[in-house]
Design a protein around this motif. Structure first.
Motif, PDB file in Angstrom:
ATOM      1  N   PHE A 184       0.815  -1.210   0.000  1.00 40.21           N
ATOM      2  CA  PHE A 184       0.000   0.000   0.000  1.00 40.21           C
ATOM      3  C   PHE A 184       0.853   1.267   0.000  1.00 40.21           C
ATOM      4  CE2 PHE A 184      -3.046  -3.124   1.500  1.00 40.21           C
ATOM      5  CZ  PHE A 184      -4.219  -2.743   0.855  1.00 40.21           C
ATOM      6  N   ASP A 185       2.174   1.128   0.145  1.00 39.10           N
ATOM      7  CA  ASP A 185       3.040   2.307   0.134  1.00 39.10           C
ATOM      8  C   ASP A 185       3.334   2.794  -1.280  1.00 39.10           C
ATOM      9  OD1 ASP A 185       3.264   2.285   2.918  1.00 39.10           O
ATOM     10  OD2 ASP A 185       4.844   0.768   2.833  1.00 39.10           O
ATOM     11  N   ILE A 186       3.033   1.990  -2.300  1.00 37.16           N
ATOM     12  CA  ILE A 186       3.233   2.383  -3.696  1.00 37.16           C
ATOM     13  C   ILE A 186       1.858   2.663  -4.296  1.00 37.16           C
ATOM     14  CG2 ILE A 186       4.145   1.678  -5.929  1.00 37.16           C
ATOM     15  CD1 ILE A 186       6.042  -0.179  -4.496  1.00 37.16           C
ATOM     16  N   PRO A 187       1.515   3.926  -4.597  1.00 34.01           N
ATOM     17  CA  PRO A 187       0.168   4.256  -5.094  1.00 34.01           C
ATOM     18  C   PRO A 187      -0.188   3.559  -6.405  1.00 34.01           C
ATOM     19  CG  PRO A 187       1.288   6.224  -4.303  1.00 34.01           C
ATOM     20  CD  PRO A 187       2.306   5.135  -4.312  1.00 34.01           C
ATOM     21  N   TRP A 188       0.784   3.396  -7.323  1.00 35.46           N
ATOM     22  CA  TRP A 188       0.474   2.701  -8.572  1.00 35.46           C
ATOM     23  C   TRP A 188       1.740   2.089  -9.167  1.00 35.46           C
ATOM     24  CZ3 TRP A 188       3.073   4.336 -12.881  1.00 35.46           C
ATOM     25  CH2 TRP A 188       3.612   5.629 -12.840  1.00 35.46           C
ATOM     26  N   ARG A 189       1.545   1.056  -9.963  1.00 39.77           N
ATOM     27  CA  ARG A 189       2.653   0.326 -10.588  1.00 39.77           C
ATOM     28  C   ARG A 189       2.129  -0.390 -11.815  1.00 39.77           C
ATOM     29  NH1 ARG A 189       3.875  -4.889 -10.707  1.00 39.77           N
ATOM     30  NH2 ARG A 189       2.132  -5.293  -9.284  1.00 39.77           N
ATOM     31  N   ILE A 190       2.955  -0.432 -12.900  1.00 43.72           N
ATOM     32  CA  ILE A 190       2.568  -1.151 -14.108  1.00 43.72           C
ATOM     33  C   ILE A 190       3.816  -1.705 -14.786  1.00 43.72           C
ATOM     34  CG2 ILE A 190       2.584   0.969 -15.503  1.00 43.72           C
ATOM     35  CD1 ILE A 190       0.317  -0.321 -17.160  1.00 43.72           C
ATOM     36  N   ASP A 191       3.732  -2.961 -15.235  1.00 42.82           N
ATOM     37  CA  ASP A 191       4.795  -3.628 -15.986  1.00 42.82           C
ATOM     38  C   ASP A 191       4.210  -4.087 -17.320  1.00 42.82           C
ATOM     39  OD1 ASP A 191       6.515  -3.384 -13.782  1.00 42.82           O
ATOM     40  OD2 ASP A 191       5.792  -5.261 -12.934  1.00 42.82           O
ATOM     41  N   LEU A 192       4.932  -3.780 -18.415  1.00 41.11           N
ATOM     42  CA  LEU A 192       4.467  -4.125 -19.752  1.00 41.11           C
ATOM     43  C   LEU A 192       5.576  -4.858 -20.498  1.00 41.11           C
ATOM     44  CD1 LEU A 192       2.830  -0.711 -20.764  1.00 41.11           C
ATOM     45  CD2 LEU A 192       1.623  -2.779 -20.092  1.00 41.11           C
ATOM     46  N   SER A 193       5.195  -5.839 -21.302  1.00 42.47           N
ATOM     47  CA  SER A 193       6.157  -6.515 -22.175  1.00 42.47           C
ATOM     48  C   SER A 193       5.440  -6.934 -23.453  1.00 42.47           C
ATOM     49  CB  SER A 193       6.767  -7.739 -21.488  1.00 42.47           C
ATOM     50  OG  SER A 193       5.792  -8.717 -21.230  1.00 42.47           O
ATOM     51  N   TYR A 194       6.208  -6.909 -24.540  1.00 48.87           N
ATOM     52  CA  TYR A 194       5.652  -7.242 -25.861  1.00 48.87           C
ATOM     53  C   TYR A 194       6.678  -8.068 -26.618  1.00 48.87           C
ATOM     54  CZ  TYR A 194       4.335  -6.640 -30.773  1.00 48.87           C
ATOM     55  OH  TYR A 194       4.014  -6.857 -32.096  1.00 48.87           O
ATOM     56  N   SER A 195       6.224  -9.111 -27.291  1.00 48.32           N
ATOM     57  CA  SER A 195       7.111  -9.947 -28.086  1.00 48.32           C
ATOM     58  C   SER A 195       6.459 -10.265 -29.428  1.00 48.32           C
ATOM     59  CB  SER A 195       7.450 -11.249 -27.351  1.00 48.32           C
ATOM     60  OG  SER A 195       6.286 -12.018 -27.139  1.00 48.32           O
ATOM     61  N   LEU A 196       7.278 -10.269 -30.467  1.00 52.57           N
ATOM     62  CA  LEU A 196       6.815 -10.578 -31.822  1.00 52.57           C
ATOM     63  C   LEU A 196       7.852 -11.468 -32.477  1.00 52.57           C
ATOM     64  CD1 LEU A 196       5.197  -8.314 -34.453  1.00 52.57           C
ATOM     65  CD2 LEU A 196       7.292  -9.529 -35.065  1.00 52.57           C
ATOM     66  N   SER A 197       7.402 -12.541 -33.114  1.00 48.21           N
ATOM     67  CA  SER A 197       8.296 -13.418 -33.860  1.00 48.21           C
ATOM     68  C   SER A 197       7.714 -13.677 -35.240  1.00 48.21           C
ATOM     69  CB  SER A 197       8.518 -14.730 -33.114  1.00 48.21           C
ATOM     70  OG  SER A 197       7.307 -15.446 -32.990  1.00 48.21           O
ATOM     71  N   TYR A 198       8.623 -13.819 -36.208  1.00 51.03           N
ATOM     72  CA  TYR A 198       8.223 -13.997 -37.605  1.00 51.03           C
ATOM     73  C   TYR A 198       9.059 -15.105 -38.212  1.00 51.03           C
ATOM     74  CZ  TYR A 198       8.211 -13.098 -42.660  1.00 51.03           C
ATOM     75  OH  TYR A 198       8.142 -13.228 -44.024  1.00 51.03           O
ATOM     76  N   THR A 199       8.418 -16.041 -38.903  1.00 48.69           N
ATOM     77  CA  THR A 199       9.113 -17.095 -39.628  1.00 48.69           C
ATOM     78  C   THR A 199       8.575 -17.161 -41.053  1.00 48.69           C
ATOM     79  OG1 THR A 199       7.538 -18.767 -38.834  1.00 48.69           O
ATOM     80  CG2 THR A 199       9.578 -18.472 -37.569  1.00 48.69           C
TER      81      THR A 199
END
Length: 846
Positions: A732-747
């Motif tokens: 509760f000491d951290i008002p907000w947090r966000i983690d994002l990740s994106y991956s793309l692969s092509y064959t």
């Protein structure tokens, strides 16, 4: 003048006279002081102290506004005082050894060490006990009358247990008779016949209460119930089990062991039996018997310098996670593995030995790979022509270095259903590879480095792969006749390879500066080109043969050692060039935060980007290799980006076969056809932590704990609980947090049989975070999106409320194969960790 003293006039045989001591005298002095005044009544043998009085007798000290000492009775009485308005002020505080009490009035018998205390409040570990009256015995045992017990640290607690009688055994237990739970001063219907609260620190055996759940597949159940058995400072054992109304059950044994400054570890043995359907209908009834074994062991580096042994084992049936694991991280991970290693380094000598067992398992495909024994022996680079004592500039031949490396591999690949059966041992492969590189480097032209080298490699095999085209064999993949038949020939076989190389490398710098008024000061570009020439003769001319692989009669070059675990020498000879170019891009910008006079800050635009390839001068066709390209960076210390790909420079015919013509010979401005590529990005943002400094200190203290200590084991169990119930352990000491990740692969794959082109793009984005609606309410989400299948990934949502002494949490997995809803109210204090209300429902779509 001489000073002198008269001689001793007492006779030598004089006996000392014993001075009588009063019966009511103290056996130790009493130290006392008062801020206002001290009144002594000598005939009555009484002492009165007024105003912040403070007394100390042996290990007992008492502080109060007024203290009265009666020497005849040995009674010391401490009380509050009343001001001119008739309002009492101050409090009585008593400290005896490690115990402390606060009260209105206190009477202590100095001789017997007994005490009677009125309206007292004392702390024992995480708990607070209040009593209208209490008696303290000589052995420090306390009996209380009309008591309250709570873990809330407020003067008016949010909740408390009210009991008529209570007994406190210091450093052991708090025992009470019947008790009633009050919330905000209001009695509840909840009564307990008795209560036992441990107030000891360290290892104690005891029962682990279960929690109630409702599961669609298994029915009503009790989970995580069991027993903890403490067997000393070096060993303990935790037994937990689950039981459900539909007949499913599971059992887990978790022993841990430790010896400070030597070694530590822990083992988990889990067995589960899950029932499906109705036993009365045999066609619809089945069971799944699963197991999971995990083992962690580490050795203190100071125990035996140069020797290390470690283990991280995670092995089990592929369906164990499906029916017995509910946390997010474990369920979305289909790969598990194990590693057991022993290593030895000869101190003062260049020898290193590593032995190990490795295991990897895919829970979706049920493929298992086991390597044992697995060994590596290396001799670090030695310089045989270098004198023991260097003087002056070394000669070129003194820089010649020789090293040695040998690898032993034993590996079996099989389905998990074949574990322990003969088919698993038939799949075992054994091989050994020896490698002797000779190299040295010399500077040339001031800015270039020339590095000649020779490398010899030898391969030892115990199996040959005999492959041939069988037109009558069934092809299950295509549903037709005609397939490759593979058999094995056991024995001892060898192959060898030797190569010579000469490489040249340097670094070139370029700088572009801006005007002095620009916020961007300069951009620097660093290029590191490498060029090498190498030659490798064909020492194994009969190693590769043509093999037909389809009905049309198409053939390819295949070795009898293709698929061997130590690799196989490349076909033919090689004499050509290897080239590469690596780049780095940085920028200097104006920064007010820089305390130096330049006020500059470096920003990395690209950590590295480049291209690699080779050209074979002696090959009769396809002399140019594919191009490997890559890029990586960390923009603004927030956005991590990495990308890679391969480019094929050759054309293909209408059946998808490569032809010895370059793509740019068609008039195209291109390096070739992109065969595969991937890119990944990740970032994280969060608001400032209000208590970051204190938490960093706590993390540092935890990191200093040895892995096998009981405190570390508790941390690991706590981490597992966080994963299972994220809503109960939010910050509760951290008002907000966000983690994002994106991956793309092509064959971009061409099928040689049909000439068809298969292009496949996979995209996945994952996100997790939380934010506080108010300082006491928090909402969180863990989820993702699969763009290939156009569906939302495994999702976990939670809502939490900080109730000071309790935490309320709601966890929801709304869709997917495994769905769950849970509602929990639990006490924060570890002393009352089993005081919780939990309602959990789980659903399966099998």
């Amino acid at each position: 003048m001489v000073d002198s003293l008269p001689a001793d006039t007492l006779p030598a045989d004089t006996v000392p006279i014993a001075v009588p001591v009063s019966r009511d005298s103290m056996d130790a002095p009493i130290h006392y002081k008062a801020k206002d005044s001290i009144v002594m009544q000598v005939p009555q043998k009484q002492i009165f102290m007024y105003g912040s009085a403070d007394t100390k007798y042996k290990e007992t000290s008492i502080k109060a506004e007024r203290i009265k000492i009666n020497q005849q009775t040995g009674i010391m009485e401490a009380t509050k005082w009343v001001d001119t308005a008739g309002k009492s002020y101050g409090h009585v505080e008593m400290t005896d050894h490690d115990q402390s009490f606060q009260s209105d009035t206190m009477q202590v018998n100095i001789n017997t060490h007994k005490a009677k205390i009125y309206h007292t409040r004392s702390q024992y570990g995480e708990g607070y006990i209040g009593s209208q009256q209490s008696k303290r015995m000589a052995d420090n045992t306390i009996f209380g009358f009309k008591n309250t017990f709570t873990t809330c640290d407020l003067d008016t607690p949010h909740f408390q247990f009210r009991a008529r009688k209570i007994k406190v055994i210091p450093d052991k237990l708090v025992i009470s008779g019947p008790a009633n739970l009050e919330i905000e001063g209001i009695p509840t219907p909840l009564f307990i016949p008795f209560a036992i609260f441990p107030i000891t620190q360290g290892q104690r055996s005891g029962i682990l209460p279960p929690q109630y759940v409702t599961n669609q597949q298994k029915g009503i159940g009790l989970e995580n119930g069991g027993y903890y058995l403490g067997l000393g400072e070096h060993f303990d054992l935790t037994m937990r089990g689950d039981v459900y109304s539909y007949g499913s059950w599971s059992l887990t044994a978790s022993p841990t062991y430790r010896k400070r400054y030597k070694y530590n570890g822990g083992l988990n043995l889990s067995f589960a039996n899950t029932r499906f359907g109705d036993p009365a209908v045999k066609s619809e009834f089945s069971t799944s018997k699963d197991f999971r074994v995990t083992w962690n062991h580490s050795m203190d580096s100071k125990a035996r310098p140069g020797v290390n042994f470690g283990a991280a084992v995670n092995f089990g049936t592929s369906s164990y996670n499906r029916y017995n694991v509910y946390d997010y991280n474990t369920r979305v991970n289909n790969n598990i593995g194990s590693s057991i290693t022993f290593s030895k380094t000869w101190i003062g000598k260049p020898y290193n030995l590593t032995l190990g067992l490795n295991h990897s398992q895919n829970l979706s495909t049920r493929d298992v790979s086991v390597s044992f024994p697995d060994g590596t022996f290396t001799v670090n680079t030695i310089y045989p022509f270098q004198p023991k004592e260097m003087t002056g500039t070394p000669k070129w031949y003194e820089k010649i270095g020789i090293s040695y490396n040998t690898v032993l591999r034993n590996q079996a690949n099989f389905k998990d259903s074949l574990f322990g059966k003969q088919a698993m041992f038939d799949a075992m492969q054994t091989g050994m590879q020896h490698n002797i590189p000779v190299s040295f480097s010399i500077p040339v032209f001031k800015t270039f480095t020339l590095s000649p080298g020779i490398n010899y490699t030898e391969y030892w095999y115990t199996k040959k792969f005999i492959r041939k085209w069988d037109p009558a064999k069934d092809n299950p993949g295509l549903g037709t006749k005609g397939a490759i038949d593979t058999s094995y020939q056991a024995g001892f076989f060898t192959a060898r390879d030797v190569s010579a190389s000469l490489s040249l490398s340097t670094a070139m710098y370029g700088m572009y500066t801006f005007n002095k008024h620009s916020k961007v000061k300069a951009i620097r570009h660093v290029m590191r080109p490498t060029l090498s020439a190498s030659y490798r003769p064909d020492l194994n001319p009969n190693l590769y043969k043509e093999l037909q692989y389809n009905k049309e009669g198409d053939k390819s070059m295949v070795s009898v050692y293709d698929g061997a675990i130590i690799g196989v020498p490349s076909p033919g000879s090689f004499g050509g060039l290897n080239f590469g170019l690596d780049n780095n891009l940085e920028m200097k910008v104006y920064s007010k935060k820089d305390t130096s006079g330049n006020h500059e800050r470096k920003i990395k635009l690209l950590d590295g980007f480049g291209i690699n390839g080779s050209y074979n001068l002696v090959a009769d066709s396809f002399k140019l290799s594919t191009f490997s390209v890559y890029a990586r960076t960390n923009l603004f210390d927030k956005l991590n980006i990495s990308a890679s790909g391969n480019i094929d420079p050759y054309q293909t015919d209408n059946r998808g076969r490569r032809i010895d013509k370059y793509v740019w010979q068609q008039g195209k401005i291109s390096l070739g056809r992109l065969t595969n590529a991937s890119i990944s990005m990740s970032t994280s943002f969060q608001s400032k932590d209000k208590k970051s400094q204190s938490k960093e200190k706590q993390i540092d203290s935890i990191s200093n704990i040895q892995n096998g200590d009981a405190a570390f084991a508790a941390q690991q169990r706590q981490l597992a609980m966080v994963r299972n119930n994220p809503g109960e352990y939010v910050d509760f000491d951290i008002p907000w947090r966000i983690d994002l990740s994106y991956s793309l692969s092509y064959t971009n794959t061409i099928i040689p049989d049909s000439g068809g082109v298969v292009k496949r793009i996979t995209q996945y984005v994952s996100f997790n975070g939380d934010f506080s609606l108010t300082p006491k309410w928090k909402i969180g989400l863990n989820s993702g999106f699969d763009f290939t299948n156009m569906q939302i990934a495994y999702t976990n949502m939670y809502i939490s409320r900080d109730l000071h002494d309790f935490t309320l949490s709601i966890n929801l997995i709304p869709f997917g194969t495994f769905r769950q809803f849970s509602f929990t109210i639990n006490a924060k204090a570890g002393l009352l960790r089993d005081l919780r209300i939990n309602r959990t429902k789980q659903f399966y779509d099998l």
